[in-house]
Design an enzyme around this catalytic site. Structure first.
Site, PDB file in Angstrom:
ATOM      1  N   ARG A   1      34.390  -2.183 -51.977  1.00 17.80           N
ATOM      2  CA  ARG A   1      34.591  -2.953 -50.738  1.00 17.80           C
ATOM      3  C   ARG A   1      33.540  -4.048 -50.491  1.00 17.80           C
ATOM      4  O   ARG A   1      33.353  -4.469 -49.351  1.00 17.80           O
ATOM      5  CB  ARG A   1      34.638  -2.045 -49.500  1.00 17.80           C
TER       6      ARG A   1
ATOM      7  N   SER B   1      41.303   0.616 -42.240  1.00 17.76           N
ATOM      8  CA  SER B   1      40.197   1.590 -42.195  1.00 17.76           C
ATOM      9  C   SER B   1      38.995   0.934 -41.529  1.00 17.76           C
ATOM     10  O   SER B   1      38.752  -0.253 -41.719  1.00 17.76           O
ATOM     11  CB  SER B   1      39.791   2.018 -43.603  1.00 17.76           C
TER      12      SER B   1
ATOM     13  N   GLU C   1      33.482  -1.027 -42.934  1.00 18.70           N
ATOM     14  CA  GLU C   1      33.944  -2.093 -43.825  1.00 18.70           C
ATOM     15  C   GLU C   1      34.442  -3.266 -42.984  1.00 18.70           C
ATOM     16  O   GLU C   1      35.197  -4.099 -43.454  1.00 18.70           O
ATOM     17  CB  GLU C   1      34.996  -1.581 -44.822  1.00 18.70           C
TER      18      GLU C   1
END
Ligand code: EPU
Length: 306
Positions: free
Chosen positions: A172, A221, A291
């Site tokens: 990520r 997420s 993230e």
């Protein structure tokens, strides 16, 4: 003449002052940008990059607005949004070059039309191809670094392709040179069974419809999964699934998704993030990392360190 007048005079393209950014993000939170610019072509982008450097202005690049939290006070300086087709698309053999401002769906639409496969994970990724590169977006079946061979970067000095191996892709994240803007992405795919590829993408979408709150404004997420565990499991285990602050809540469908229930502020969202982080740290000794990219002027007390 103000700096915004000067940018408007020098850079061909669309300019919006006091541009609301909340509708341009997937979570639909945050204040306006001083100036939102969409350059008309590569020369206009180069001129914008030179102008912000000369005027010492902050420049922020907004992709499709997934995984992005805009501050309630908005964003000072220039926010850049690329048009979908900045620079030509190319297709040769198993290689595809697409504009960074294109939605991620462009990748599989073009790939399948050419009989190419290998990018099925992209079905689960919202936003633009440039944003997906910048965050090395991925799901459990793949990530951008598996399919990106080279990235075209624009800086005030000019544009050119850089090898993916030089960009520090990891879970990520990706290390783009400071001030560089991703303008096109070169993908290395392979010939294969397009039907099977479509089926894999449909299965992935169906699975996510069952397990994620896709009908609500979210980031996707919120936290990265820590090694060997899942942020959703941890947040549920500390009793925060469904927990609400102001207009935002940890989803009761998937505990690693913040949902905007209507009128959420960045402060509400950061309140949820900090609460989950501190409870999970206290109970499991695990330091969760988001993230989500923060964009704009956050009061220092709203933002915890990484
Ligand atoms: N879980 C819970 N409670 C919850 C949610 C999940 O206990 O409320 C447990 C599940 O039972 C499962 C585990 O946590 O055992 C993992 O959950 P899930 O299968 O939903 O996957 P995830 O790890 O939470 C990842 C990606 C998603 C991607 C899905 C499917 C990360 C941080 N997230 O989610 O990516 O869609 O796999 O491939 O890697 C995104 O990054 O924005 C994103 C949506």
């Amino acid at each position: 003449m103000t700096w915004a007048d000067e940018i408007e005079r020098r850079v061909r393209g669309e300019h919006v002052r006091d541009a609301p950014l909340a509708p341009r993000t997937s979570i639909r939170v945050g204040g306006p940008a001083d100036l939102l610019v969409r350059p008309a072509d590569p020369d206009a982008l180069a001129e914008l990059l030179r102008a912000v450097r000369e005027l010492a202005l902050p420049l922020h690049v907004l992709g499709g607005g997934a995984n992005t939290l805009v501050a309630d006070a908005g964003v000072r300086g220039v926010v850049l949004r690329l048009p979908p087709g900045l620079g030509p698309e190319e297709a040769r053999g198993e290689t595809l070059v697409l504009g960074a401002g294109q939605p991620t769906s462009r990748l599989w639409v073009r790939a399948h039309a050419l009989g190419l496969v290998g990018m099925e994970f992209v079905a689960g990724i919202p936003g633009t191809l440039g944003g997906a590169v910048a965050m090395n977006a991925g799901t459990r079946i793949g990530e951008m670094k598996d399919v990106v061979r080279r990235v075209e970067l624009a800086t005030a000095e000019g544009a050119g392709f850089v090898d993916a191996s030089a960009l520090g892709f990891a879970y990520r994240t990706c290390r783009l040179p400071p001030g560089a803007v991703v303008t096109r992405v070169e993908f290395a795919l392979c010939r294969g069974d397009v039907r099977a590829s479509e089926r894999a993408m449909q299965d992935d979408r169906a699975r996510r419809r069952r397990t994620q709150p896709l009908d609500r404004p979210t980031f996707g997420s919120t936290f990265r999964n820590p090694p060997g565990d899942f942020a959703g499991r941890l947040i549920e285990a500390v009793g925060l699934k469904g927990h609400r602050i102001g207009g935002a809540a940890w989803s009761d469908v998937h505990a690693n998704f913040v949902v905007n229930l209507g009128g959420a502020t960045a402060r509400d969202v950061l309140g949820l993030v900090d609460l989950a982080r501190s409870r999970v740290k206290e109970r499991f000794g695990i330091a969760l990392e988001t993230e989500v990219r923060l964009l704009g002027a956050f009061p220092a007390e709203d933002v915890q360190g990484p």
